[in-house]
Design an enzyme around this catalytic site. Structure first.
Site, mmCIF file in Angstrom:
data_model
loop_
_atom_site.group_PDB
_atom_site.id
_atom_site.type_symbol
_atom_site.label_atom_id
_atom_site.label_comp_id
_atom_site.label_asym_id
_atom_site.label_seq_id
_atom_site.Cartn_x
_atom_site.Cartn_y
_atom_site.Cartn_z
ATOM 1 N N LYS A 109 -13.051 15.164 30.400
ATOM 2 C CA LYS A 109 -14.420 15.233 29.869
ATOM 3 C C LYS A 109 -15.485 14.923 30.917
ATOM 4 O O LYS A 109 -16.623 15.368 30.777
ATOM 5 C CB LYS A 109 -14.561 14.295 28.675
ATOM 6 C CG LYS A 109 -13.742 14.756 27.472
ATOM 7 C CD LYS A 109 -14.038 13.853 26.290
ATOM 8 C CE LYS A 109 -13.201 14.233 25.095
ATOM 9 N NZ LYS A 109 -13.556 13.398 23.943
ATOM 10 N N GLY A 142 -10.712 12.598 18.079
ATOM 11 C CA GLY A 142 -11.492 11.454 17.615
ATOM 12 C C GLY A 142 -10.954 10.108 18.076
ATOM 13 O O GLY A 142 -11.457 9.064 17.684
ATOM 14 N N LYS A 198 -24.153 7.004 26.570
ATOM 15 C CA LYS A 198 -25.058 6.420 25.591
ATOM 16 C C LYS A 198 -24.570 6.777 24.190
ATOM 17 O O LYS A 198 -24.184 7.917 23.938
ATOM 18 C CB LYS A 198 -26.470 6.964 25.801
ATOM 19 C CG LYS A 198 -27.464 6.327 24.849
ATOM 20 C CD LYS A 198 -28.901 6.535 25.290
ATOM 21 C CE LYS A 198 -29.833 5.779 24.356
ATOM 22 N NZ LYS A 198 -29.525 4.316 24.323
ATOM 23 N N ARG A 236 -9.806 26.178 23.283
ATOM 24 C CA ARG A 236 -8.786 26.662 22.348
ATOM 25 C C ARG A 236 -9.456 27.152 21.079
ATOM 26 O O ARG A 236 -10.657 26.998 20.890
ATOM 27 C CB ARG A 236 -7.847 25.512 21.989
ATOM 28 C CG ARG A 236 -8.632 24.339 21.386
ATOM 29 C CD ARG A 236 -7.729 23.245 20.871
ATOM 30 N NE ARG A 236 -8.431 21.982 20.761
ATOM 31 C CZ ARG A 236 -9.147 21.587 19.718
ATOM 32 N NH1 ARG A 236 -9.286 22.373 18.666
ATOM 33 N NH2 ARG A 236 -9.732 20.410 19.715
ATOM 34 N N ARG A 256 -11.383 20.579 4.650
ATOM 35 C CA ARG A 256 -10.029 20.328 5.158
ATOM 36 C C ARG A 256 -9.254 19.549 4.102
ATOM 37 O O ARG A 256 -9.579 18.383 3.816
ATOM 38 C CB ARG A 256 -10.075 19.485 6.432
ATOM 39 C CG ARG A 256 -10.735 20.184 7.595
ATOM 40 C CD ARG A 256 -10.459 19.407 8.869
ATOM 41 N NE ARG A 256 -11.227 19.940 9.977
ATOM 42 C CZ ARG A 256 -10.920 19.717 11.254
ATOM 43 N NH1 ARG A 256 -9.881 18.954 11.572
ATOM 44 N NH2 ARG A 256 -11.659 20.222 12.210
#
Ligand code: ADP
Ligand code: ADP
Ligand code: MG
Length: 446
Positions: A116, A165, A201, A291, A337
């Site tokens: 990232k 997550g 932040k 993806r 979902r």
């Protein structure tokens, strides 16, 4: 075009890809673990190969077994789906080294975007607005403190290799930083085999808005608009919709163009998603997922573009004939979902489906591998279905979602169907007065 594609995945996403292949006249090979011998993706594929015992690391992540399956069945391409090996650059490279096509970006692109910190640097270079902080790897607690001061508290310490997550620590003030840094880097090491972290932040009550892109690998890229995935629990998406109910047409065009610009700038190949946070009229790039994404169907419903078909055509060397001016948005789509989990305590609920009746009718799409007698093993992701509805506008779509949720019967396992029904009828969701931590706040207040 390919003759035969091996799908290195399971569940609804494997079915999704098998269906695209069948419509395109391409043969399919399913792989499965011993726990999935009777699974729907195995039944629906033309051929299937057992690649190992239930644990994912021994089956769906078992690269030598998957490669052997591709060799013995004569598959000329591999579609990784999402999760499992989809963002594993080594796997993509091995597939290509064996003379087969990996349906996705290049191994170099997967590796770069999987980090990232590097992804944020690439986004910044392409002129995208990024979250303040976080373009440097943080080697120790002292550097973390300096980065946090520069970004401004509160901050998040995020795992550079993070995903799903996981791997985020929120820090409110300086005295908590050193400890949070140690926790974050050791958790990142344990979860991702890479303890690298960066400091960003913490944006106050943002929305999550992401852009679907398609690119040919030679500098031509378009966007298919945005998805709003603000309804989240523990940084995981629960409901997604397109278009976002809060963007102006100008913001929509601008953020879409930012997504396409990043793809263009890195010569991206295939389908990808550029994720942003949005707060007080400002966007902040957070990451790019190299993806297919779980929530891709909402985009398909409002654009009429089959994203998996596009992935396959790009991988087969047919390029991307679509231009930005070909893309038109029509109506509204919402995806729920459906997970095999307790809707109050969020504990997974594996088991056997005793009765199954999916909803149908106008504007309803169900992407699911469930059927009467289907087994939901405890070893994998708890997603059992995606209920996606289309309507001429958001209110029509919401009414249809309510109706479809009511029709849906899944007995034998516990699912979060009742939670979805409550969310879509909540005043905050109706008004779209929500942010990424809204659901948790709202659940606590009920
Ligand atoms: P994001 O990572 O941005 O939240 P998604 O919501 O598409 O994007 O997926 C979340 C993560 O969970 C993905 O990285 C994927 O690895 C994993 N995942 C989600 N659903 C499944 C599934 N049905 N099978 C395997 N892995 C899944
Ligand atoms: P993952 O790879 O796990 O998908 P992301 O970087 O995409 O990680 O972030 C997932 C979610 O975490 C976002 O949708 C948002 O809810 C929250 N989040 C991430 N970064 C920030 C931030 N800087 N400020 C506030 N929330 C954030
Ligand atoms: Mg993400």
């Amino acid at each position: 075009m390919f003759q035969k594609i091996l799908i290195a995945n399971r569940g609804e996403i494997a079915l999704r890809i098998i269906r695209a292949c069948r419509e395109m006249g391409i043969g399919t090979v399913a792989i499965h673990s011993t726990a999935d011998a009777e699974a729907m993706h195995v039944r629906m594929a033309d051929e299937s190969v057992c690649v190992g015992p239930p644990a994912a690391r021994d089956s769906y992540l078992n690269v030598p077994a998957i490669l052997t399956a591709a060799e013995i069945t004569g598959a000329d391409a591999v579609h990784p789906g999402l999760g499992f090996l989809a963002e594993n650059s080594r796997f993509a490279q091995i597939i290509e080294d064996h003379g087969k096509v990996f349906i996705g970006p290049t191994p170099e692109q997967i590796e770069m975007l999987g980090d990232k910190i590097q992804a944020k640097r690439a986004a910044e270079a392409a002129g995208l607005p990024i979250v303040p902080g976080g373009v440097e790897l943080i080697p120790d607690a002292i550097a973390a403190a300096a980065a946090a001061e520069a970004a401004g508290y509160p901050v998040l310490i995020k795992a550079s290799a993070g995903g799903g997550g996981r791997g985020m620590q929120r820090v409110e003030r300086a005295e908590n930083l050193a400890r949070a840094y140690e926790v974050a880097s050791s958790e990142a090491e344990a979860a991702f085999g890479d303890g690298s972290v960066y400091v960003e932040k913490a944006i106050d009550r943002p929305r999550h808005i992401e852009v679907q892109v398609l690119a040919d690998g030679k500098g031509h890229a378009i966007h298919l608009g945005e998805r709003d995935c603000t309804v989240q629990r523990r940084f995981q998406k629960v409901i997604e919709e397109a278009p976002s109910p809060v963007l102006t047409p100008e913001e929509r065009a601008m953020i879409g163009e930012h997504g396409a610009a990043l793809a263009r700038n890195i010569n991206y190949r295939g389908a990808g998603t550029v994720e942003f946070l949005y707060a007080e009229g400002k966007f902040y790039f957070i990451e790019m997922n190299a993806r297919l994404q779980v929530e891709h169907p909402v985009t398909e419903l409002i654009t009429g573009i089959d994203i998996v078909e596009q992935q396959i055509k790009i991988a087969a060397g047919e390029g991307l004939p679509l231009q930005q001016s070909d893309i038109e948005f029509r109506g509204h789509a919402i995806e729920a979902r459906i997970n095999a989990e307790d809707p109050e305590r969020f504990i997974p609920s594996p088991g056997t489906v005793e009765r199954y009746h999916p909803p149908g009718g106008s504007g309803v799409r169900v992407d699911s591998h469930m059927f009467q007698g289907a087994k939901v093993p405890p070893h994998y992701d708890s997603l059992v279905a995606k209920l996606i509805v289309y309507g001429v506008d958001r209110e029509a779509c919401r009414a249809r979602m309510r109706r479809a949720l009511h029709e849906y019967v899944i007995d034998g396992i516990v699912t979060n169907l009742p939670l979805h029904a409550r969310i879509i009828d909540s005043q905050d969701f109706i008004d779209s007065a929500i942010d990424v931590v809204w659901l948790e706040r709202w659940l606590n207040s009920q």
